[in-house]
Design a protein around this motif. Structure first.
Motif, short mmCIF file in Angstrom:
data_model
loop_
_atom_site.label_atom_id
_atom_site.label_comp_id
_atom_site.label_asym_id
_atom_site.label_seq_id
_atom_site.Cartn_x
_atom_site.Cartn_y
_atom_site.Cartn_z
N ASN A 75 45.89 5.69 34.17
CA ASN A 75 45.07 4.51 34.20
C ASN A 75 43.49 4.56 33.49
O ASN A 75 42.47 5.00 34.22
CB ASN A 75 45.00 3.61 35.24
N HIS A 76 43.14 5.55 31.87
CA HIS A 76 42.39 6.22 31.57
C HIS A 76 41.48 5.31 31.71
O HIS A 76 40.17 5.45 31.44
CB HIS A 76 43.34 6.36 30.09
N VAL A 77 41.54 3.92 30.94
CA VAL A 77 40.55 3.47 30.93
C VAL A 77 40.48 1.85 30.53
O VAL A 77 41.54 1.29 31.21
CB VAL A 77 39.79 3.18 28.95
N THR A 78 39.55 0.59 31.17
CA THR A 78 39.99 -0.56 30.99
C THR A 78 40.51 -1.77 29.93
O THR A 78 41.63 -1.75 29.59
CB THR A 78 38.67 -1.18 31.56
N GLN A 79 39.41 -1.51 28.96
CA GLN A 79 39.19 -1.94 27.79
C GLN A 79 39.85 -1.27 27.06
O GLN A 79 40.17 0.08 26.80
CB GLN A 79 38.29 -2.75 26.88
N PRO A 80 41.79 -1.85 26.01
CA PRO A 80 41.82 -0.27 25.50
C PRO A 80 41.14 -0.45 24.54
O PRO A 80 40.61 -1.06 23.62
CB PRO A 80 42.66 -1.59 24.36
N PHE B 245 34.48 4.30 34.33
CA PHE B 245 35.31 4.15 35.58
C PHE B 245 33.51 3.57 36.38
O PHE B 245 33.02 2.81 35.47
CB PHE B 245 35.08 5.84 36.48
N PHE B 246 33.75 3.27 37.56
CA PHE B 246 32.59 3.16 38.83
C PHE B 246 31.18 3.03 37.85
O PHE B 246 30.90 3.77 37.58
CB PHE B 246 32.65 3.31 40.12
N GLY B 247 30.99 2.00 37.29
CA GLY B 247 29.65 2.17 36.95
C GLY B 247 28.82 1.58 35.42
O GLY B 247 28.58 1.36 35.21
N ASP B 248 30.37 1.52 34.59
CA ASP B 248 30.36 1.32 33.65
C ASP B 248 30.07 -0.24 33.28
O ASP B 248 30.78 -1.13 34.00
CB ASP B 248 31.42 1.75 32.95
N LYS B 249 29.81 -0.77 32.34
CA LYS B 249 30.15 -2.58 32.28
C LYS B 249 31.26 -2.45 31.78
O LYS B 249 31.15 -3.62 32.73
CB LYS B 249 28.57 -2.01 30.37
N TYR B 250 32.21 -2.48 31.32
CA TYR B 250 33.60 -2.64 31.17
C TYR B 250 34.13 -2.32 31.97
O TYR B 250 35.48 -3.22 32.07
CB TYR B 250 34.16 -2.79 29.84
N PHE B 251 34.25 -1.58 32.88
CA PHE B 251 35.04 -1.16 34.30
C PHE B 251 34.62 -2.02 35.64
O PHE B 251 33.63 -1.99 36.05
CB PHE B 251 35.11 0.58 34.71
#
Length: 188
Positions: A150-155, A167-173
């Motif tokens: 599960n490489h990223v949150t948003q495609p 990952f943790f702490g990023d805007k879209y995660f």
């Protein structure tokens, strides 16, 4: 909520099928070695297969039939594929329920629609989660293990210092989505 649970259930089924497909599963570690249930060392020889970009479809299905890609991976001596995917595929029902055709239409990739229709007609009208499962099943049918990444949150493309899609702490995660998914999938 029901749609999300349906997607999570679909991914659980996918993971259970993967476990059944692997010889001597589950894999484990013994000191520094990866071993199967009999304690026999398993050497991973993997390729990467991208499925986390905007269409949320494994790359290359517009170029060759899925079974041909899977057989080619095996024939080159690889025994596993690191298959990337975005977290939203299993946490966002509106994304997971899009068909492959709709995903490409939304991105105005009409040439790719025609090419997938020609090379993989059985996939073009599957939902994105079903298409992902079809890729995994094809690997299973060719005795190729799959490492779900599960490489990223948003495609989309990732992995620079300012894409906020890591990952943790990023805007879209969204840690709560990832943790909920991880906890539910770990229960099987």
């Amino acid at each position: 909520m029901i749609g999300r649970r349906r997607c999570l259930f679909a991914l659980l089924v996918l993971q259970l099928e993967l476990v059944k497909a692997l010889t001597g599963v589950p894999l484990n570690t013994n000191s520094r070695w990866i071993v199967n249930q009999q304690g026999k060392r398993v050497k991973l020889a993997c390729v990467n297969w991208v499925a986390h970009l905007e269409p949320v479809v494994a790359e290359g299905l517009s170029d060759k039939p899925l079974h041909q890609i899977s057989k080619g991976i095996k024939s080159m001596g690889f025994n596993c594929v690191r298959l990337t995917w975005p977290v939203l595929l299993v946490t966002n029902d509106s994304l997971a329920s899009l068909t492959v055709r709709q995903s490409f239409q939304n991105l105005a990739l009409t040439d790719s629609i025609a090419a997938i229709q020609a090379n993989n007609p059985s996939i073009i009208d599957l939902t994105l989660i079903q298409a992902f499962q079809a890729v995994v099943k094809s690997m299973e049918d060719n005795d190729v293990m799959v490492i779900l990444d599960n490489h990223v949150t948003q495609p989309g493309w990732c992995c620079n210092d300012n894409d906020d899609n890591g990952f943790f702490g990023d805007k879209y995660f969204k840690a709560e989505l990832w943790l909920a998914f991880s906890m539910e999938s770990a229960m099987w």
